[in-house]
Design a protein around this motif. Structure first.
Motif, PDB file in Angstrom:
ATOM      1  N   GLN A  93       0.783  -1.238  -0.003  1.00 16.90           N
ATOM      2  CA  GLN A  93      -0.055  -0.048   0.057  1.00 16.90           C
ATOM      3  C   GLN A  93       0.639   1.300  -0.216  1.00 16.90           C
ATOM      4  O   GLN A  93       0.229   2.406   0.084  1.00 16.90           O
ATOM      5  CB  GLN A  93      -0.809  -0.043   1.129  1.00 16.90           C
ATOM      6  N   LEU A  94       2.148   1.206  -0.127  1.00 15.62           N
ATOM      7  CA  LEU A  94       3.072   2.203   0.107  1.00 15.62           C
ATOM      8  C   LEU A  94       2.587   3.357  -0.870  1.00 15.62           C
ATOM      9  O   LEU A  94       2.584   4.539  -0.764  1.00 15.62           O
ATOM     10  CB  LEU A  94       4.504   2.097   0.433  1.00 15.62           C
ATOM     11  N   PRO A  95       2.792   2.894  -2.185  1.00 15.60           N
ATOM     12  CA  PRO A  95       2.478   4.149  -3.277  1.00 15.60           C
ATOM     13  C   PRO A  95       1.230   4.688  -2.876  1.00 15.60           C
ATOM     14  O   PRO A  95       1.085   5.952  -2.918  1.00 15.60           O
ATOM     15  CB  PRO A  95       2.572   3.129  -4.420  1.00 15.60           C
ATOM     16  N   ASP A  96       0.217   4.101  -2.687  1.00 20.19           N
ATOM     17  CA  ASP A  96      -1.074   4.827  -2.218  1.00 20.19           C
ATOM     18  C   ASP A  96      -0.703   5.713  -1.187  1.00 20.19           C
ATOM     19  O   ASP A  96      -1.354   6.855  -1.286  1.00 20.19           O
ATOM     20  CB  ASP A  96      -2.151   3.571  -1.998  1.00 20.19           C
ATOM     21  N   ALA A  97      -0.320   5.261  -0.111  1.00 21.15           N
ATOM     22  CA  ALA A  97       0.018   5.875   0.917  1.00 21.15           C
ATOM     23  C   ALA A  97       0.733   7.480   0.685  1.00 21.15           C
ATOM     24  O   ALA A  97       0.275   8.492   1.168  1.00 21.15           O
ATOM     25  CB  ALA A  97       0.648   5.319   2.076  1.00 21.15           C
ATOM     26  N   ARG A  98       1.691   7.101  -0.090  1.00 21.13           N
ATOM     27  CA  ARG A  98       2.346   8.493  -0.441  1.00 21.13           C
ATOM     28  C   ARG A  98       1.754   9.206  -1.341  1.00 21.13           C
ATOM     29  O   ARG A  98       1.606  10.535  -1.263  1.00 21.13           O
ATOM     30  CB  ARG A  98       3.574   8.015  -1.344  1.00 21.13           C
ATOM     31  N   GLY A  99       0.702   8.692  -2.317  1.00 20.04           N
ATOM     32  CA  GLY A  99      -0.215   9.423  -3.247  1.00 20.04           C
ATOM     33  C   GLY A  99      -1.189  10.501  -2.147  1.00 20.04           C
ATOM     34  O   GLY A  99      -1.392  11.353  -2.583  1.00 20.04           O
ATOM     35  N   GLN A 100      -1.623   9.551  -0.858  1.00 26.49           N
ATOM     36  CA  GLN A 100      -2.473  10.472  -0.124  1.00 26.49           C
ATOM     37  C   GLN A 100      -1.773  11.486   0.464  1.00 26.49           C
ATOM     38  O   GLN A 100      -2.550  12.448   0.760  1.00 26.49           O
ATOM     39  CB  GLN A 100      -3.062   9.441   0.845  1.00 26.49           C
ATOM     40  N   ILE A 101      -0.523  11.519   0.673  1.00 27.34           N
ATOM     41  CA  ILE A 101       0.075  12.571   1.180  1.00 27.34           C
ATOM     42  C   ILE A 101       0.187  13.708   0.393  1.00 27.34           C
ATOM     43  O   ILE A 101      -0.006  15.003   0.703  1.00 27.34           O
ATOM     44  CB  ILE A 101       1.584  12.048   1.866  1.00 27.34           C
ATOM     45  N   VAL A 102       0.699  13.425  -0.771  1.00 34.24           N
ATOM     46  CA  VAL A 102       0.836  14.313  -1.840  1.00 34.24           C
ATOM     47  C   VAL A 102      -0.692  15.079  -2.084  1.00 34.24           C
ATOM     48  O   VAL A 102      -0.739  16.213  -2.017  1.00 34.24           O
ATOM     49  CB  VAL A 102       1.233  13.941  -3.148  1.00 34.24           C
ATOM     50  N   GLU A 103      -1.746  14.206  -2.149  1.00 35.37           N
ATOM     51  CA  GLU A 103      -2.802  14.969  -2.109  1.00 35.37           C
ATOM     52  C   GLU A 103      -3.370  15.845  -0.814  1.00 35.37           C
ATOM     53  O   GLU A 103      -3.856  16.893  -0.933  1.00 35.37           O
ATOM     54  CB  GLU A 103      -4.051  13.775  -2.278  1.00 35.37           C
ATOM     55  N   GLN A 104      -3.067  15.485   0.225  1.00 31.29           N
ATOM     56  CA  GLN A 104      -3.324  16.402   1.319  1.00 31.29           C
ATOM     57  C   GLN A 104      -2.462  17.713   1.200  1.00 31.29           C
ATOM     58  O   GLN A 104      -2.952  18.640   1.604  1.00 31.29           O
ATOM     59  CB  GLN A 104      -2.892  15.676   2.440  1.00 31.29           C
ATOM     60  N   ALA A 105      -1.019  17.441   0.837  1.00 28.70           N
ATOM     61  CA  ALA A 105      -0.292  18.678   0.520  1.00 28.70           C
ATOM     62  C   ALA A 105      -0.776  19.673  -0.416  1.00 28.70           C
ATOM     63  O   ALA A 105      -0.757  20.816  -0.099  1.00 28.70           O
ATOM     64  CB  ALA A 105       1.237  17.999  -0.005  1.00 28.70           C
ATOM     65  N   LEU A 106      -1.402  18.900  -1.490  1.00 32.77           N
ATOM     66  CA  LEU A 106      -1.950  20.016  -2.507  1.00 32.77           C
ATOM     67  C   LEU A 106      -3.152  20.705  -2.139  1.00 32.77           C
ATOM     68  O   LEU A 106      -3.399  21.782  -2.275  1.00 32.77           O
ATOM     69  CB  LEU A 106      -2.310  19.272  -3.856  1.00 32.77           C
ATOM     70  N   HIS A 107      -3.864  19.964  -1.199  1.00 35.37           N
ATOM     71  CA  HIS A 107      -5.086  20.538  -0.435  1.00 35.37           C
ATOM     72  C   HIS A 107      -4.587  21.931   0.402  1.00 35.37           C
ATOM     73  O   HIS A 107      -5.280  22.815   0.596  1.00 35.37           O
ATOM     74  CB  HIS A 107      -5.785  19.734   0.212  1.00 35.37           C
ATOM     75  N   LEU A 108      -3.794  21.504   1.184  1.00 36.52           N
ATOM     76  CA  LEU A 108      -3.043  22.327   2.061  1.00 36.52           C
ATOM     77  C   LEU A 108      -2.751  23.639   1.499  1.00 36.52           C
ATOM     78  O   LEU A 108      -2.702  24.795   1.992  1.00 36.52           O
ATOM     79  CB  LEU A 108      -2.097  21.681   3.101  1.00 36.52           C
ATOM     80  N   MET A 109      -1.854  23.466   0.128  1.00 35.91           N
ATOM     81  CA  MET A 109      -1.348  24.547  -0.391  1.00 35.91           C
ATOM     82  C   MET A 109      -2.357  25.417  -0.918  1.00 35.91           C
ATOM     83  O   MET A 109      -2.420  26.779  -1.052  1.00 35.91           O
ATOM     84  CB  MET A 109      -0.609  24.035  -1.601  1.00 35.91           C
ATOM     85  N   ALA A 110      -3.523  24.733  -1.247  1.00 34.95           N
ATOM     86  CA  ALA A 110      -4.674  25.564  -2.027  1.00 34.95           C
ATOM     87  C   ALA A 110      -5.437  26.480  -0.988  1.00 34.95           C
ATOM     88  O   ALA A 110      -5.924  27.618  -1.006  1.00 34.95           O
ATOM     89  CB  ALA A 110      -5.668  24.757  -2.830  1.00 34.95           C
ATOM     90  N   ARG A 111      -5.364  25.984   0.258  1.00 31.34           N
ATOM     91  CA  ARG A 111      -5.847  26.737   1.484  1.00 31.34           C
ATOM     92  C   ARG A 111      -5.033  27.929   1.994  1.00 31.34           C
ATOM     93  O   ARG A 111      -5.530  28.798   2.638  1.00 31.34           O
ATOM     94  CB  ARG A 111      -6.038  25.794   2.638  1.00 31.34           C
ATOM     95  N   HIS A 112      -3.756  27.762   1.913  1.00 30.29           N
ATOM     96  CA  HIS A 112      -2.690  28.561   2.694  1.00 30.29           C
ATOM     97  C   HIS A 112      -1.751  29.318   1.775  1.00 30.29           C
ATOM     98  O   HIS A 112      -0.907  29.910   2.509  1.00 30.29           O
ATOM     99  CB  HIS A 112      -2.057  27.655   3.449  1.00 30.29           C
ATOM    100  N   LEU A 134       5.476  14.240  -9.616  1.00 28.02           N
ATOM    101  CA  LEU A 134       5.264  15.394 -10.374  1.00 28.02           C
ATOM    102  C   LEU A 134       5.960  16.030 -11.139  1.00 28.02           C
ATOM    103  O   LEU A 134       5.638  17.287 -11.649  1.00 28.02           O
ATOM    104  CB  LEU A 134       4.290  16.314  -9.129  1.00 28.02           C
ATOM    105  N   GLY A 135       7.238  16.064 -10.975  1.00 27.66           N
ATOM    106  CA  GLY A 135       8.165  16.860 -11.795  1.00 27.66           C
ATOM    107  C   GLY A 135       8.544  17.902 -11.047  1.00 27.66           C
ATOM    108  O   GLY A 135       9.086  18.966 -11.743  1.00 27.66           O
ATOM    109  N   GLU A 136       8.396  18.303  -9.862  1.00 25.36           N
ATOM    110  CA  GLU A 136       8.749  19.469  -9.414  1.00 25.36           C
ATOM    111  C   GLU A 136       8.681  19.309  -7.831  1.00 25.36           C
ATOM    112  O   GLU A 136       8.162  18.468  -7.344  1.00 25.36           O
ATOM    113  CB  GLU A 136       7.622  20.677  -9.591  1.00 25.36           C
ATOM    114  N   THR A 137       9.346  20.227  -7.025  1.00 25.42           N
ATOM    115  CA  THR A 137       9.457  20.274  -5.552  1.00 25.42           C
ATOM    116  C   THR A 137       8.202  20.761  -5.008  1.00 25.42           C
ATOM    117  O   THR A 137       7.469  21.828  -5.625  1.00 25.42           O
ATOM    118  CB  THR A 137      10.602  20.912  -4.987  1.00 25.42           C
ATOM    119  N   PRO A 138       7.826  20.622  -3.738  1.00 26.03           N
ATOM    120  CA  PRO A 138       6.873  21.400  -2.993  1.00 26.03           C
ATOM    121  C   PRO A 138       6.855  23.028  -3.243  1.00 26.03           C
ATOM    122  O   PRO A 138       5.865  23.677  -3.334  1.00 26.03           O
ATOM    123  CB  PRO A 138       6.745  20.877  -1.520  1.00 26.03           C
ATOM    124  N   GLY A 139       8.126  23.660  -3.066  1.00 25.72           N
ATOM    125  CA  GLY A 139       8.432  24.834  -3.047  1.00 25.72           C
ATOM    126  C   GLY A 139       8.106  25.655  -4.478  1.00 25.72           C
ATOM    127  O   GLY A 139       7.378  26.464  -4.686  1.00 25.72           O
TER     128      GLY A 139
END
Length: 314
Positions: free
Chosen positions: A195-214, A243-248
């Motif tokens: 399940q590890l790839p899915d878990a990492r995907g969930q973290i990325v999804e949460q990260a994108l959601h937090l970026m959109a909020r803040h 995704l080909g890019e960093t969080p920053g």
């Protein structure tokens, strides 16, 4: 509230004695005391648990490190199932940071550097020593590198129940319990691995959601994002690699896209390009102008002028 397993009582102890006890029972570690002068509260003693050697450790250190020097000095014969019993600890291993609260478990890989942060607060832990050759033989590489056990997983409940039984069985008994523990741990490791790839995907999804909020908050950056997600910055950067890019970079592109939308949509009135930049999360105008031109090939003022905002200087 999670039931305490160790029932450790501690007294003041010279830090040198605590260091020696921990090194004899658990292996080579460097201990940084919370107070340079005076004794610490602590205890380290060995115990037989369900067919395994284990250690009961209590301390109020600042942090404990297993460095590369420690590893060279002390070959790692074990993996350690670290059970947080009282207090809290932050475990750093393999680029990730994991907060342990009472009841949490973390499988420590003694062949890799690690750090355990206590911030001078009293912490009680149980360390179950799992022979490395046995673990590798049973499970292969999926048990290496440091693994947190998710307490929301039903297997955590079963592992906890077996641990409780292990603390209560006679020292010479426990073969069946140790096999049960191996079986449950193996089931958890294999499930996590698939399940590890899915878990990492969930973290990325949460990260994108937090970026959109803040993203409008200029103080919200990759480090704060990683802290919100309870992962290390290095881990977060690895999760974004597909995704080909960093969080920053993603955060910067989000801010630039919003600024471009406001400027081109006629929502930037009275020549207030600077106000638009600040609203979109920039606190450095020169950086905003430079990044905007690099991405869109023109200036913010030119985009605003095209939308009908005459007189805007970019």
């Amino acid at each position: 509230m999670t039931q305490e397993l160790s029932h450790i009582t501690t007294d003041e102890i010279p830090i040198e004695v605590l260091r020696q006890d921990i090194n004899e029972i658990c292996g080579a570690f460097e201990i940084e005391p919370a107070h340079r002068e005076g004794p610490s509260h602590g205890l380290a003693r060995s115990q037989r648990m369900g067919g395994f050697d284990a250690a009961l450790v209590s301390l109020d250190a600042q942090h404990v490190n297993r460095t590369r020097t420690c590893i060279r000095r002390d070959p790692a014969e074990y993996l350690y199932m670290l059970v947080q019993d009282v207090g809290e600890c932050v475990v750093h291993q393999n680029g990730a940071a994991t907060l342990l609260r009472p009841g949490d478990m973390f499988l420590v890989d003694a062949t890799r550097p690690s750090q355990f942060i206590y911030d001078g607060k009293l912490s009680h832990q149980i360390s179950v020593h799992l022979p490395r050759d046995e673990m590798i033989g049973r499970f292969g590489s999926i048990c290496e590198g440091g693994v947190a056990v998710d307490r929301t997983d039903p297997l955590w409940v079963a592992l906890r129940a077996v641990l409780c039984k292990m603390t209560q069985c006679p020292p010479g008994a426990g073969t069946q319990l140790s096999e049960a523990f191996y079986g449950l741990l193996g089931a958890y490791l294999h499930q996590r691995h698939t399940q590890l790839p899915d878990a990492r995907g969930q973290i990325v999804e949460q990260a994108l959601h937090l970026m959109a909020r803040h993203f409008r908050d200029p103080d919200f950056g990759p480090s704060k994002l990683a802290s919100e997600l309870r992962v290390s910055l290095r881990s977060l950067q690895r999760y974004f690699e597909p995704l080909g890019e960093t969080p920053g970079q993603r955060l910067l592109h989000l801010r630039l896209a919003r600024a471009h939308s406001e400027l081109s949509g006629g929502r930037c009135r009275d020549g207030a390009v600077a106000d638009c930049a600040y609203r979109c999360g920039f606190n450095d105008l020169s950086h905003f102008y430079r990044a905007f031109r690099q991405r869109y090939g023109t200036t913010p003022g030119a985009v605003a002028a095209l939308s009908g905002n005459a007189g805007v200087i970019g």
